[in-house]
Design an enzyme around this catalytic site. Structure first.
Site, PDB file in Angstrom:
ATOM      1  N   CYS A   1       6.543 -54.300  40.124  1.00  0.00           N
ATOM      2  CA  CYS A   1       7.326 -54.829  41.235  1.00  0.00           C
ATOM      3  C   CYS A   1       7.848 -53.606  41.979  1.00  0.00           C
ATOM      4  CB  CYS A   1       8.473 -55.703  40.753  1.00  0.00           C
ATOM      5  SG  CYS A   1       9.474 -56.320  42.114  1.00  0.00           S
ATOM      6  N   CYS A  40      11.669 -54.185  43.415  1.00  0.00           N
ATOM      7  CA  CYS A  40      12.848 -54.355  42.544  1.00  0.00           C
ATOM      8  C   CYS A  40      12.369 -54.464  41.092  1.00  0.00           C
ATOM      9  CB  CYS A  40      13.683 -55.550  42.969  1.00  0.00           C
ATOM     10  SG  CYS A  40      12.747 -57.037  43.349  1.00  0.00           S
ATOM     11  N   SER A  41      12.441 -55.654  40.507  1.00  0.00           N
ATOM     12  CA  SER A  41      12.108 -55.768  39.090  1.00  0.00           C
ATOM     13  C   SER A  41      11.560 -57.151  38.765  1.00  0.00           C
ATOM     14  CB  SER A  41      13.366 -55.505  38.260  1.00  0.00           C
ATOM     15  OG  SER A  41      14.385 -56.400  38.668  1.00  0.00           O
ATOM     16  N   CYS A  42      10.917 -57.812  39.733  1.00  0.00           N
ATOM     17  CA  CYS A  42      10.368 -59.151  39.481  1.00  0.00           C
ATOM     18  C   CYS A  42       9.370 -59.090  38.329  1.00  0.00           C
ATOM     19  CB  CYS A  42       9.734 -59.710  40.748  1.00  0.00           C
ATOM     20  SG  CYS A  42      10.985 -60.090  41.992  1.00  0.00           S
TER      21      CYS A  42
END
Lengths: 212, 117
Positions: free
Chosen positions: A116, A119-121
């Site tokens: 991702c 971000c951090s999906c």
């Protein structure tokens, strides 16, 4: 850019009663915001408590179960590749968030890697929360531009004739890598297969290996 | 590309493809407040108060300096507060007063344990 996550390790155990240790500024801010929202009846305390239980209940063991089933049941695998979310739900794995799941199959010709960049999906319902390295700049920045070099840092050498595909997650579309079933596992049952499948293999940074 | 052009061509958290250091395979168990913060994010999403995309934009809106200095969940809680202010759901004064109250409660409790939720 300095990496703040790396400065965030403490040598004490926060699970202990925090006698004598004041909560930090952001800890206090979290409590204040949460309590105000509860007082306004916009959210309920029991929803937070319940969601902590849900977060704790999600581990890579769920994803491993999905992978092992796909290895032993071709019709399940077909459904999984068609719609990851509904196939996982067949195994009793609920999706508490509003995300689609796309399962990417590794083959002798194609190696998939998920990232991702913004971000951090991450496919949290089947893998739990992402590791710190998945959320930090080096992985997010480099996975899309030099995936082979990134893979090599995980000890994974992908032959030149194998295509590397990188899939960049979004807020609503998440990916899970279906790794290749390793050789020498013909007599393994489904649980033994699941035991071989690691989180990192389902992110696509390493293959599934039979332990020596 | 000039420095100023670079500033507007990419948001601070938009780092895909940029040069960066080698991967360090670090990980940590979430601290209790970090886990509560994550649960809060999920519950805010369930209630359509703040969705994942709004949270992502909220982190971007913190700007490069704050993003660079705050840890992962510190960015989240500050972003949530800002989004709630912008939506008129909470005010900065209310949060400041509540934070004083929370802090006072802890000092008063002294040797007591801290309530989770």
């Amino acid at each position: 850019m300095a990496d703040p996550e790396q400065d965030h390790h403490h040598d004490h155990d926060h699970a202990e009663i925090t006698q004598g240790e004041a909560p930090g500024y952001f800890d206090i801010m979290e409590t204040a915001v949460r309590e105000l929202l509860i007082e306004r009846k916009l959210i309920r305390a029991d929803e937070i408590r319940r969601q902590i239980e849900v977060i704790d209940s999600r581990t890579p063991a769920l994803g491993a179960k999905v992978v092992a089933r796909a290895w032993v049941d071709p019709s399940f695998k077909t459904r999984l590749l068609e719609n990851g979310r509904t196939a996982c739900e067949e195994l009793g794995i609920s999706f508490y968030d509003d995300t689609a799941l796309i399962v990417l199959e590794n083959t002798p010709c194609v190696h998939n890697l998920i990232v991702c960049t913004l971000c951090s999906c991450y496919p949290r319902p089947v893998l739990g929360l992402p590791p710190d390295w998945y959320k930090l700049k080096p992985y997010r920045a480099r996975a899309v531009s030099e995936p082979r070099a990134v893979l090599a840092e995980f000890g994974t050498e992908i032959p030149d004739d194998v295509e590397v595909r990188v899939s960049d997650s979004t807020a609503i579309v998440r990916y899970l890598v279906l790794p290749m079933r390793p050789d020498g596992t013909d007599d393994y049952d489904e649980q033994q297969l699941a035991d071989l499948v690691t989180r990192d293999a389902m992110i696509g940074v390493i293959p599934v290996r039979v332990e020596q | 590309m000039t420095d100023t052009q670079h500033l507007v061509s990419r948001l601070p958290n938009d780092i895909g493809g940029l040069p960066a250091d080698p991967i360090q395979r670090i990980d940590h168990d979430l601290e209790p407040w970090e886990k509560r913060c994550h649960a809060l994010a999920d519950v805010l999403d369930f209630h359509k108060i703040i969705n994942t995309e709004e949270k992502r934009c909220g982190v971007e809106a913190l700007g490069v300096e704050v993003i660079g200095k705050l840890s992962y969940y510190e960015r989240w809680i500050v972003a949530f507060a800002n989004i709630l202010f912008r939506k008129g759901i909470l005010t900065p004064t209310e949060v400041a007063l509540k934070m004083n109250e929370v802090e006072g409660r802890w000092s008063q409790a002294g040797s007591g344990s801290r309530e989770l939720v």
